[in-house]
Design a protein around this motif. Structure first.
Motif, short mmCIF file in Angstrom:
data_model
loop_
_atom_site.label_atom_id
_atom_site.label_comp_id
_atom_site.label_asym_id
_atom_site.label_seq_id
_atom_site.Cartn_x
_atom_site.Cartn_y
_atom_site.Cartn_z
N TYR A 1 0.95 -1.15 -0.02
CA TYR A 1 -0.11 0.05 -0.16
C TYR A 1 0.90 1.19 -0.07
N ASP A 2 0.44 2.33 -0.10
CA ASP A 2 1.18 3.41 0.33
C ASP A 2 0.34 4.58 0.96
N SER A 3 0.75 5.70 1.39
CA SER A 3 0.29 6.56 2.38
C SER A 3 0.35 8.04 2.21
N ALA A 4 -0.45 9.19 2.76
CA ALA A 4 -0.23 10.38 2.60
C ALA A 4 -0.86 11.03 3.75
N ILE A 5 -0.30 11.76 4.18
CA ILE A 5 -0.90 12.96 5.26
C ILE A 5 -1.08 14.34 4.82
N SER B 1 -2.70 7.92 -5.23
CA SER B 1 -4.32 7.50 -4.67
C SER B 1 -4.36 7.85 -3.28
N ALA B 2 -3.25 7.43 -2.57
CA ALA B 2 -3.48 8.05 -1.20
C ALA B 2 -3.65 9.11 -0.99
N VAL B 3 -2.77 10.20 -1.63
CA VAL B 3 -2.87 11.47 -1.67
C VAL B 3 -4.30 12.10 -2.00
N LYS B 4 -4.78 11.74 -3.19
CA LYS B 4 -6.43 11.91 -3.45
C LYS B 4 -7.26 11.65 -2.38
N PHE C 1 -4.01 5.59 4.08
CA PHE C 1 -3.27 4.35 3.59
C PHE C 1 -3.88 3.87 2.50
N PHE C 2 -3.48 3.87 1.20
CA PHE C 2 -4.30 3.50 -0.14
C PHE C 2 -3.70 1.89 -0.34
#
Ligand code: FES
Ligand code: FES
Lengths: 791, 164
Positions: free
Chosen positions: A478-482, A550-553, A623-624
């Motif tokens: 997966y990946d991630s963004a705050i 996609s996590a950012v979105k 977390f996408f």
């Protein structure tokens, strides 16, 4: 405001890069810093009988010297993190420094730490080592045979694994087939050659027990995880920073002994330690790519229907199993043997083999270029054997666009595709019929022009974590963004991916700016520091935009949902009555009752007047984890002319039509394609890492390893089609590896096509003049063709 | 054994004590903190270390620091700042002539030398001028476009200057 998503805006990262103010790892300078240098084995395979470091310890400026036995108990061997199941994988120990045996020329034997870089180097030369040389073998097929030298006590015949993929009934298909072709293909070793060599700077605070490691990394969270294992240090005490990183192409994914040694020394000495490899060291010890010997076959009907594909592959792993190595020639290679086609019967056997070369791991495309190459070489060979046009054969066997999601014989489910559209778009750029006529006419006058087509697919956007676990990948995918909004409406986004040239500070800012209706300049993307970014898995496998983007979105959408609640509260309206327009939440029908994003950012951050039950602040984490991989595709066409007297290949046109779904920033996508294509052209035409029989790397500097130069490379024409992926909210697919996956086969197909009159069926890359010339001479001698096209 | 050298870098005189064997690139990076000049190889192939000495592009990994004494040296830091970019910097930005940026300072310095000698180079001339500069990211297409674009900007500036 013009649409930001889809516009070719200039990159946010460039001002620091073009003014020389960016900080790469070797630019990091700390008070009291010391410098490390390694003594590396000159032999490819030898017993170490004695190591004497006494003179080195006395040398000017030397602070410490470490040998394999000094550190053996302080550290865990370098882990391999891809334990591919069901293949009896054997992973021998890879110690930080060799203890009693060296297994490739470059294996670390000792490390010196000194006050200056030069003193460390000078002292390395004073270390005295006695070796008992042992036989070496760098050819993966030979190394797997009985009687070959043994490199690891617990790996009989050097076979690390035997992995099989099968779908349908390949044996039956070949038995029944009307047309069968086979090739022996060598996919030569390549040197990734990121222009920035690897480097590490470690600093340890004994009081707090905190280790900070600056390292040339594509995936700082993975490096933190693996360093914690190697150093036996709790993970939360390690901070890994990937500052500016000067390219990776896969070579900066793995955990290497080097950064662990530098960290150990920093902990031991209480002073910061820096190590930077020079290019010769990089070529010796940084992972290499490819190294397959492949026996491949294709079969089908006389009218061009492909019914079967079979392979037996010897994949060289080098001396040790590098971080992702077992997954590259298996999961990322054998599973995509169906290419863009409906091949009902597939059977592949891949032997992973330890040799006396440097470890082999992911190099741009990682397993997929090798697959696309063998499939596309076979399609052309099959078409020729069936006396059919290669374009027609591709068309006839494409997975039809209305059949997606489509399950291929190897079990993968392709998410989306429209292969014929990309082929058509590419063919529009040339006059195919006329080219064929001119080609035939040219042959009569000794003018050898050829056309090479490749219709590739790739599996990327790695990938669903559940699948990662099922195929033995030692982590999530997966990946991630705050997404964090400040009171003034400025935005910072902390991401788990770690771009190093791909421009995601720009594309991800575009995603957020589009979502919030704010200028792209007000969004800042932060990456590369495990202390402020959420757990993520890094930048490789053309995954960052599809997964982390996609996590950012999703995180931005969550922020916006909260902003909407606040807007409804402030406007005393129902959320349902609000609409998002021109960067504002407005009451439907009364656009003057509206709150802009900036106003909501302030309201949320001061918290004076929040809706009941809603917390102050405006940020969200996502977390996408995608539901599937993405499968970009395209058609590349290469036009060449071969000088039959010299063997020189002239690439006259190169056309790349790629489909990576909607493009967030077309300029950046195009740049990725350019770079990828040229790496594949290098592979096709000039790049090869050569070891001699004793395991000495003969192409150990840039003088001998032919990295493409500007004057050797053609202009590249690009175009695209757009088939959105259903597996992520942006519809995007990856584009970083596409060019490399397609281009090597396009060139070789073109050259073999040009040389049809000689009856040449295959030449192994790189197609240097010497190799092409030799193939022509051999064909003439055997009387396979007369060179005039009338065979 | 160290000796003192005085280098004239980006218009300023800087005195440092160095070993006689110290390469200019190491002195620029380690002593003068001008880390925009990079090191990509050890055989003078890559061009990442290119600077201007006496206005000509030179690989600073092939020059001893002591040899450069007395000659004006320009590094990427001396070309332009973020708020006042040199036309080449501007064009590399506009045309997406860089990705990881590691080769970029050297590319820009080599291009500066080219444009002084040839203000209107063809694609081919640009590609040949980059003989000694390697880029692994861009495939060179946009580097060529950037240098052409900068050449046009410089020519337009010159003719505007001439007309004024
Ligand atoms: S570092 Fe000077 S040419 Fe490579
Ligand atoms: S931009 Fe990365 S090497 Fe040129």
């Amino acid at each position: 405001m013009p649409t930001i998503f889809g516009s070719a805006i200039k990159r946010r990262e460039d001002p620091r890069l073009i003014t020389g103010s960016a900080t790469y790892t070797d630019d990091v300078k700390l008070p009291g810093m010391t410098y490390a240098a390694f003594l590396r084995s000159p032999y490819a395979h030898a017993k170490i009988t004695r190591v004497d470091v006494s003179a080195a310890r006395q040398a000017p400026g030397v602070i410490a010297v470490y040998t394999g036995n000094d550190v053996k108990d302080k550290a865990v061997p370098v882990p391999c993190a891809w334990n591919v199941p069901n293949c009896e994988l054997k992973i021998p120990h890879h110690h930080l420094l060799a203890c009693d045996t060296v297994r490739y020329a470059g294996d670390g034997v000792a490390m010196v730490v000194a006050e200056t870089r030069a003193q460390a180097r000078d002292a390395v030369d004073l270390i005295d080592v006695d070796y008992d040389p042992l036989p070496a073998e760098v050819d993966p097929e030979k190394a797997a045979q009985a009687g070959a030298p043994q490199f690891h006590a617990d790996v009989p015949n050097n076979i690390a694994f035997k992995w099989v993929v099968a779908g349908g009934d390949a044996a039956g298909a070949f038995e029944r087939a009307e047309v069968k072709v086979q090739l022996r293909i060598v996919q030569q070793r390549l040197l990734p050659t990121a222009m920035e060599p690897r480097a590490a700077v470690a600093s340890y605070n004994g009081g707090s027990g905190q280790l900070t490691l600056w390292v040339t990394s594509q995936n700082p969270h993975i490096h933190r995880f693996l360093c914690s294992v190697m150093l036996k240090l709790p993970e939360h005490r390690i901070r890994v920073i990937a500052p500016e990183v000067g390219g990776g192409f896969g070579s900066k994914i793995p955990a290497y002994p080097d950064e662990a040694m530098v960290s150990l020394a920093a902990m031991d000495l209480g002073r910061p330690v820096k190590w930077t490899e020079d290019r010769s060291e990089n070529y010796k010890v940084t992972i290499h790519g490819r190294d397959h010997i492949e026996h491949v076959e294709m079969c089908g009907t006389r009218d061009g229907r492909i019914t079967g594909l079979r392979t037996r592959v010897y994949a060289g792993l080098g001396a040790y199993a590098s971080t992702a190595a077992p997954g590259i020639p298996t999961i990322l290679h054998g599973l995509v043997y169906s290419g863009a086609y409906t091949i009902p019967n597939i059977e592949g056997t891949v032997y992973g083999v330890y040799t006396s070369g440097a470890p082999v791991d992911a190099y741009r495309g990682a397993g997929r270029p090798e697959a696309a190459y063998l499939v596309e070489r076979l399609v052309d060979t099959f078409a020729r054997a069936a006396h059919l046009d290669p374009v027609d054969v591709r068309r006839k066997n494409f997975i039809p666009k209305d059949k997606f999601p489509y399950t291929v014989a190897t079990g993968l489910i392709y998410d989306s595709g429209n292969y014929e559209a990309a082929l058509d778009r590419a063919l529009e750029k040339i006059d195919y019929k006329r080219f064929r006529e001119e080609q035939q006419a040219g042959w009569k006058d000794g003018k050898y022009r050829g056309i090479g087509l490749v219709s590739y697919i790739e599996i990327c956007g790695l990938g669903p974590s559940q699948v990662a676990g099922a195929v033995g990948f030692g982590g999530g995918l997966y990946d991630s963004a705050i997404v964090r909004v400040y009171p003034t409406g400025m935005v910072r986004v902390y991401i788990g991916a770690s771009p190093h040239g791909q421009g995601e500070e720009t594309t991800f800012a575009q995603i957020v700016a589009e979502e919030f209706g704010i200028p792209v300049e007000t969004v800042e993307i932060v990456h590369g520091d495990t202390d402020n970014t959420p757990q993520g898995w890094g930048t490789y496998g053309s995954r960052s935009t599809a997964v982390c983007g996609s996590a950012v979105k999703v995180a931005a959408e969550r922020v916006k949902e909260k902003a909407k609640k606040i807007a409804a509260h402030l406007l005393e309206a129902n959320e349902a009555d609000l609409e998002w327009k021109d960067g504002k939440f407005a009451v439907k029908g009364s656009p003057q009752s509206a709150r802009a994003f900036g106003e909501l950012a302030l309201a949320a951050n001061v918290g004076w007047n929040m809706p009941p039950g809603v917390e102050p602040g405006l940020e969200a984490t996502a977390f996408f984890d995608p539901t599937n991989f993405v499968y970009p595709f395209g058609t590349h066409i290469c036009l060449v002319e071969v000088d039959a007297d010299t063997g020189k290949v002239d690439v006259q046109r190169y056309i790349a039509v790629d489909d990576c779904g909607p493009q967030i920033n077309p300029m950046i996508v195009q740049g990725q394609i350019h770079g990828g294509v040229v790496q594949g052209l290098g592979e096709a035409l000039q790049e090869i890492a050569i070891y001699d029989e004793s395991g000495q790397l003969l192409t150990g500097t840039m003088m001998d390893y032919a990295v493409p130069k500007a004057s050797q490379m053609p202009h590249i024409e690009t175009d695209h089609t757009v088939t959105p992926s259903p597996v992520n909210p942006l519809g995007v697919k990856g584009c970083g590896e596409a060019g490399t996956i397609a281009s090597a086969a396009a060139v070789v197909n073109a050259v073999v096509d040009a040389l049809q009159p000689f009856g040449i069926s295959h030449i192994d890359k790189p197609l240097t003049p010497a190799r092409v010339w030799a193939a022509i001479q051999a064909a003439k001698a055997s009387g396979a063709g007369n060179g005039k096209g009338a065979h | 054994m160290q000796r003192s050298v005085t280098l004239s870098v980006n218009g300023a005189e800087r005195s440092v004590r160095v070993e006689p064997r110290a390469l200019l690139v190491h002195v620029l990076r380690d002593e003068l903190n001008l880390t925009g000049t990079h090191i990509g190889c050890d055989t003078s192939q890559c061009g990442a270390c290119t600077v201007l000495i006496d206005g000509r592009a030179v690989k600073s990994c092939t020059v001893l620091a002591v040899q450069a004494e007395g000659s004006p040296i320009t590094t990427i830091e001396g070309m332009g700042r973020a708020d006042a970019l040199h036309p080449l910097q501007q064009s590399f930005w506009e045309k997406h002539g860089l990705q990881c940026g590691f080769c970029t300072p050297g590319m820009i310095m080599t291009a500066a030398d080219l444009l002084q000698r040839n203000p209107d180079p063809s694609d081919d001339e640009i590609r040949h001028a980059l003989e000694g500069n390697l880029c692994r990211c861009t495939g060179y297409v946009n580097i060529v476009a950037a240098i052409k674009d900068a050449a046009a900007t410089v020519r337009a500036g010159r003719s505007a200057g001439a007309a004024a």
